[in-house]
Motif scaffolding. Structure first.
Motif, PDB file in Angstrom:
ATOM      1  N   GLU A 167       0.810  -1.219   0.000  1.00  0.00           N
ATOM      2  CA  GLU A 167       0.000   0.000   0.000  1.00  0.00           C
ATOM      3  C   GLU A 167       0.843   1.268   0.000  1.00  0.00           C
ATOM      4  O   GLU A 167       0.505   2.245  -0.677  1.00  0.00           O
ATOM      5  CB  GLU A 167      -0.927   0.007   1.215  1.00  0.00           C
ATOM      6  CG  GLU A 167      -1.827   1.220   1.308  1.00  0.00           C
ATOM      7  CD  GLU A 167      -2.725   1.200   2.529  1.00  0.00           C
ATOM      8  OE1 GLU A 167      -3.346   2.234   2.824  1.00  0.00           O
ATOM      9  OE2 GLU A 167      -2.805   0.148   3.191  1.00  0.00           O
ATOM     10  N   VAL A 168       1.973   1.264   0.733  1.00  0.00           N
ATOM     11  CA  VAL A 168       2.718   2.512   0.928  1.00  0.00           C
ATOM     12  C   VAL A 168       3.945   2.628   0.027  1.00  0.00           C
ATOM     13  O   VAL A 168       4.691   3.604   0.118  1.00  0.00           O
ATOM     14  CB  VAL A 168       3.135   2.694   2.406  1.00  0.00           C
ATOM     15  CG1 VAL A 168       1.913   2.702   3.311  1.00  0.00           C
ATOM     16  CG2 VAL A 168       4.121   1.607   2.840  1.00  0.00           C
ATOM     17  N   THR A 169       4.177   1.646  -0.843  1.00  0.00           N
ATOM     18  CA  THR A 169       5.283   1.710  -1.800  1.00  0.00           C
ATOM     19  C   THR A 169       4.753   1.379  -3.188  1.00  0.00           C
ATOM     20  O   THR A 169       3.580   1.067  -3.367  1.00  0.00           O
ATOM     21  CB  THR A 169       6.413   0.715  -1.439  1.00  0.00           C
ATOM     22  OG1 THR A 169       5.998  -0.622  -1.750  1.00  0.00           O
ATOM     23  CG2 THR A 169       6.785   0.807   0.028  1.00  0.00           C
ATOM     24  N   THR A 170       5.646   1.396  -4.150  1.00  0.00           N
ATOM     25  CA  THR A 170       5.273   1.062  -5.532  1.00  0.00           C
ATOM     26  C   THR A 170       5.175  -0.443  -5.758  1.00  0.00           C
ATOM     27  O   THR A 170       4.674  -0.876  -6.800  1.00  0.00           O
ATOM     28  CB  THR A 170       6.315   1.614  -6.516  1.00  0.00           C
ATOM     29  OG1 THR A 170       7.591   1.015  -6.237  1.00  0.00           O
ATOM     30  CG2 THR A 170       6.430   3.135  -6.407  1.00  0.00           C
ATOM     31  N   LEU A 171       5.633  -1.252  -4.811  1.00  0.00           N
ATOM     32  CA  LEU A 171       5.744  -2.689  -5.061  1.00  0.00           C
ATOM     33  C   LEU A 171       4.392  -3.367  -5.274  1.00  0.00           C
ATOM     34  O   LEU A 171       4.306  -4.362  -6.000  1.00  0.00           O
ATOM     35  CB  LEU A 171       6.500  -3.377  -3.918  1.00  0.00           C
ATOM     36  CG  LEU A 171       7.936  -2.889  -3.672  1.00  0.00           C
ATOM     37  CD1 LEU A 171       8.650  -3.809  -2.699  1.00  0.00           C
ATOM     38  CD2 LEU A 171       8.724  -2.771  -4.965  1.00  0.00           C
ATOM     39  N   GLY A 172       3.355  -2.841  -4.656  1.00  0.00           N
ATOM     40  CA  GLY A 172       2.033  -3.431  -4.830  1.00  0.00           C
ATOM     41  C   GLY A 172       1.463  -3.239  -6.225  1.00  0.00           C
ATOM     42  O   GLY A 172       0.485  -3.897  -6.601  1.00  0.00           O
TER      43      GLY A 172
END
Length: 200
Positions: A167-172
């Motif tokens: 949710e808080v990074t680009t990885l999702g």
């Protein structure tokens, strides 16, 4: 030096030529209070250590050299691209991830992305020369995010992205084929160099 713990998800606001070479100025929107960030400060942007050259209310500007553009994913950025941001580690800060230099070792690609329980399972294929530096339960930074390597095979490694990180990074948002910046563990890099120097 960084820890791989992303503290803001920024967004590329503008990309402009910088000088006569292929260097670019990147303007990135951030939720940080930019008044408290000095010019010359180091910020990890998707894992790349960049220097603040200009700032405004809610924005930071960086210069990326042609070398950086060639060796990282930054050359693929466009206005609207989300960016993982982390400020440099200060003495006394909590080391929540692992030691990350902000010097990218290579660009890999997502080979697979699928749900696994409540998490997202990513299989990432790095450049072949980085495979010896990756080990199960070791550390790796992917787009600046400190992760634990779950497993390693002949040409790829797997990681699990918990819901908070997604949710808080680009990885999702990653999907198969997407390029990612990879920095291997600092200890593994120096151990390999030491063994090389000893002729092993």
């Amino acid at each position: 030096m960084f820890t791989g713990i992303v503290t803001d998800l920024g967004e590329v606001r503008a990309i402009e030529p910088a000088g006569e070479a292929r260097d670019l100025k990147l303007v990135i929107a951030t939720g940080w209070n930019t008044d408290k960030i000095p010019l010359g400060a180091s910020v990890a942007c998707n894992g790349c250590c960049l220097t603040v050259v200009e700032k405004g209310p809610g924005t930071l500007a960086f210069t990326a050299s042609a070398e950086t553009l060639d060796k990282t994913t930054i050359g693929r950025w466009r206005p609207g691209t989300p960016v993982n941001l982390e400020r440099a580690l200060r003495v006394g800060d909590e080391l929540g991830g692992h030691l990350v230099t902000g010097h990218i070792d290579g660009v890999g690609r997502v080979a697979a992305a699928s749900p696994e329980g409540g998490s997202l399972r990513l299989t990432i294929r790095p450049p072949p020369h980085l495979m010896p530096y990756l080990a199960p339960k070791g550390s790796v930074a992917v787009d600046g995010v400190s992760l634990t390597v779950n497993d390693v095979d002949a040409d790829a490694f797997g990681v699990n992205i918990i819901p908070h990180t997604a949710e808080v990074t680009t990885l999702g948002r990653l999907k198969p084929g997407d390029p990612v910046n990879i920095e291997v563990d600092l200890v593994a890099r120096y151990l390999a160099r030491l063994l090389e120097a000893r002729g092993r």
